[in-house]
Design an enzyme around this catalytic site. Structure first.
Site, PDB file in Angstrom:
ATOM      1  CD  GLN A  11      -2.653  -1.346   2.512  1.00 10.38           C
ATOM      2  OE1 GLN A  11      -1.985  -1.699   3.483  1.00 10.38           O
ATOM      3  NE2 GLN A  11      -3.975  -1.202   2.573  1.00 10.38           N
ATOM      4  CD  GLU A  51     -10.548   4.181   9.245  1.00 12.24           C
ATOM      5  OE1 GLU A  51     -10.267   3.368  10.136  1.00 12.24           O
ATOM      6  OE2 GLU A  51      -9.702   4.598   8.435  1.00 12.24           O
ATOM      7  CG  HIS A  58     -13.242  -3.627   8.789  1.00 12.72           C
ATOM      8  ND1 HIS A  58     -13.796  -2.412   9.147  1.00 12.72           N
ATOM      9  CD2 HIS A  58     -12.114  -3.329   8.110  1.00 12.72           C
ATOM     10  CE1 HIS A  58     -13.026  -1.442   8.700  1.00 12.72           C
ATOM     11  NE2 HIS A  58     -12.002  -1.968   8.064  1.00 12.72           N
ATOM     12  CG  ASP A 113      -9.218   3.490   4.632  1.00 15.21           C
ATOM     13  OD1 ASP A 113      -9.739   2.854   5.546  1.00 15.21           O
ATOM     14  OD2 ASP A 113      -8.037   3.312   4.252  1.00 15.21           O
TER      15      ASP A 113
END
Ligand code: GLC
Length: 646
Positions: free
Chosen positions: A250, A324, A393, A282
């Site tokens: 990433q 987030e 999650h 995110d």
């Protein structure tokens, strides 16, 4: 204040675009109202670039082009929401987050399962990452390789668009992820960078040697120290280092480059044009990096979000942002922006503070840390709202402030140790069945993985065939949900929790998942198990029915809307969590017994709050009149009552 310079620039850009004739008055009004902010933000973000005005021109052209592509129906939604900006505060909203593939196979399957969500009362759905990503090394989809395509195993963009239309017809709200901070190393930009293209290397943080990375490493924390140590990855093809704060696959996008901003703006508006109502931004706390800092929550990251927000206000005002930002309580709140009324950054934010504190109450059975934190966290803007959740999650980080723990009478370090050991079942009497995630053995720190039901004691009770413990665990699960339903904000359920799914250990057998124990709380939906919800005597039936009831009552109770006030009430009993929602005789007094023993609510409290005890009071949840005949009401273990005046 009116700025003639920015206005002149805007007029020039519009006339050069040759498209002003095609634009409606709503768009033009919004553009001129927001342009000055965009102009100022952009100039502040990119002060040293002589090409900043060219980029600004490109930005305006993206706004224009994307608006011209926007469907008529969505423009109507924009207008409606602009006229009713508080729609997001409604008590009628109840959400669920789910992985499309794990829940229903694919988007077609999801369409077939909407009835299940409706049966529960869910009308806001967060589709966990659905964009194209590599088959392996994708961090559950949070490593995107193409922002304009859907993962083919899940479906197509046309299907998403059609789903968004269905949602609108049903008055449901659709949310999806947008990973702004990084891309997969398989993204076209990353591939070109790897091939040596300087333009695309400039999209990421590339370094020729370790000099700057080593400087960064002095102050950069590690997100995944066990599975992805370090914040930089060596790329052999070009003999360079690239910044990769999360996993090595990433790669962090470089927002000091305005081209990256514009690419992402284009993507935001593209996704919004598919009919997405809420974009979950995110990891947005990580979006700006600076040597010598933690590179989290920097003011430039806030400015980036403000710029995105101002642009979306122009091009797609009906689309909202969810932050987030799983960071310290005082930092989370900043992602709403700094205005009192409506937000100028994100419209919603995960209430990670409440989530962590709820788990603290599970372990301690008291309200002390929750109380000391909640009294010291600043208020959110009125028009913005929280997303309240118990599980999601991700892992649970014990991110409360040390000072608040001290005020609650704890030694912060020892208290964290206690919570970790409690949640992973390292204490004899503990019922938690979580696992440590990303343990730092030196500092003795860890985050926690595990499903809600397993952390709340159901797994242990089932294994030990202890019926009393099972009943208590179920009551605990419902109690935790009762808080997120009534506290103020949108309750966001995590798929599987409505059936009290316990940990799923099958990830250990899959080498592509076994390095990340967050997969233990990401089970595949078992529709046979879901059928058991219809039998009231089963675990699934009990939890599903209670949650259904909680949701039904919430939706009818205006006092639970986030436009209504909430104040915490001290009942002089640390085992009770209590708050009043709403005002006057429409208010609801919520009292929750955090203890697994009975606890008393004294009648004095009722007088103190101005309830007329002669007329009597009722529990909105059970429908029963509450008996205070002994000058007190006794709550059963983990019972909660929603008191209203008769
Ligand atoms: C967010 C996601 C998490 C992911 C990370 C990196 O925190 O919720 O699952 O690993 O971002 O994208």
């Amino acid at each position: 204040m009116y700025n003639p310079e920015s206005n002149r620039l805007l007029q020039d850009i519009l006339s050069r675009s040759g498209k002003s004739g095609k634009l409606d008055e709503h768009f033009l009004m919004r553009l001129s109202a927001n342009f000055q902010d965009i102009f100022n933000y952009f100039h502040t973000l990119y002060p040293l670039r002589n090409d900043v005005w060219d980029h600004l021109e490109r930005l305006v052209n993206v706004l224009i082009d994307k608006y011209l592509e926007r469907d008529k129906d969505l423009k109507l939604v924009d207008k409606k929401r602009e006229g009713d900006p508080n729609w997001i505060l409604s008590q009628e909203l109840v959400g669920m987050m789910l992985y499309v593939d794990r829940f229903a196979g694919d988007l077609k399957g999801l369409k077939d399962k909407l009835g299940y969500l409706e049966e529960l009362g869910v009308n806001l759905v967060h589709l966990m990452p659905i964009l194209k990503c590599p088959e392996k090394n994708n961090d559950g989809g949070y490593a995107v390789s193409d922002y304009r395509s859907i993962n083919p195993a899940i479906g197509t963009m046309e299907e998403v668009k059609a789903l968004a239309k269905d949602f609108k017809k049903k008055d449901m709200v659709l949310m999806m992820d947008l990973v702004l901070n990084h891309t997969s190393n398989q993204h076209e930009w990353a591939q070109k960078a790897r091939e040596g293209d300087p333009k695309y290397q400039g999209y990421y943080y590339f370094f020729n040697d370790r000099t700057v990375p080593d400087q960064f490493e002095q102050s950069l924390p590690q997100v995944f120290p066990e599975s992805a140590p370090g914040n930089f990855t060596y790329i052999e093809d070009v003999n360079k280092w690239v910044m990769s704060v999360f996993h090595n696959y990433q790669w962090d996008l470089n927002y000091t480059n305005p081209e990256v901003f514009i690419e992402m703006l284009d993507i935001i508006l593209y996704l919004s044009n598919q009919g997405i109502d809420i974009l979950r931004l995110d990891a947005l706390a990580f979006m700006w990096k600076k040597v010598g800092t933690t590179s989290q929550n920097l003011w430039e990251a806030h400015l980036l979000i403000k710029t995105f927000k101002s642009c979306v206000r122009v091009g797609a005002p009906g689309t909202l942002f969810l932050a987030e930002a799983i960071v310290a309580p005082d930092e989370i709140i900043k992602y709403f922006g700094e205005v009192q009324t409506t937000s100028n950054e994100c419209d919603l934010a995960y209430n990670a503070t409440l989530m962590t504190l709820l788990w603290d109450t599970v372990a301690t059975k008291n309200n002390r840390l929750l109380w000391s934190t909640m009294h010291n966290v600043p208020h959110k803007p009125m028009g913005a709202t929280w997303l309240n959740y118990v599980r999601c999650h991700d892992d649970i980080g014990l991110g409360y402030e040390d000072q608040h723990a001290e005020w609650a009478g704890y030694s912060p370090w020892h208290h964290r140790q206690f919570l970790i050991n409690f949640m992973v079942g390292n204490i004899d009497w503990s019922f938690g069945r979580g696992r440590k995630f990303m343990e730092d053995k030196v500092k003795g720190d860890a985050r926690i993985s595990g499903s809600l039901a397993s952390l709340a004691g159901l797994e242990r009770a089932l294994v030990e065939k202890d019926k009393d413990a099972e009943a208590l665990a179920l009551q605990r699960i419902v109690m935790l949900h009762s808080i997120i339903v009534s506290y103020g904000g949108i309750p966001m359920l995590y798929a599987g929790d409505e059936l009290a799914r316990i940990n799923d250990y099958s990830f250990e057998e899959d080498p592509s998942l076994s390095y990340d124990n967050r997969w233990m709380h990401r089970p595949k939906m078992d529709w046979k198990q879901a059928d058991l919800r219809k039998k009231k005597s089963t675990v699934e039936g009990k939890v599903f029915t209670e949650l259904q009831k909680l949701i039904k009552i919430r939706k009818k109770q205006k006092a639970f809307a986030d436009s209504e006030v909430r104040h915490l009430v001290d009942c002089h009993n640390q085992h009770l969590l209590a708050y009043v929602r709403g005002e006057g005789n429409k208010r609801v007094f919520v009292v929750v017994n955090l203890n697994d023993h009975p606890e008393e609510l004294k009648m004095d409290m009722m007088f103190h709050l101005g309830f007329d005890m002669k007329k009597g009071v009722k529990d909105l949840y059970s429908g029963a009149e509450l008996d205070f005949s002994g000058y007190k009401y006794t709550l059963d273990p983990h019972q909660f009552i929603w008191i209203i005046q008769q």
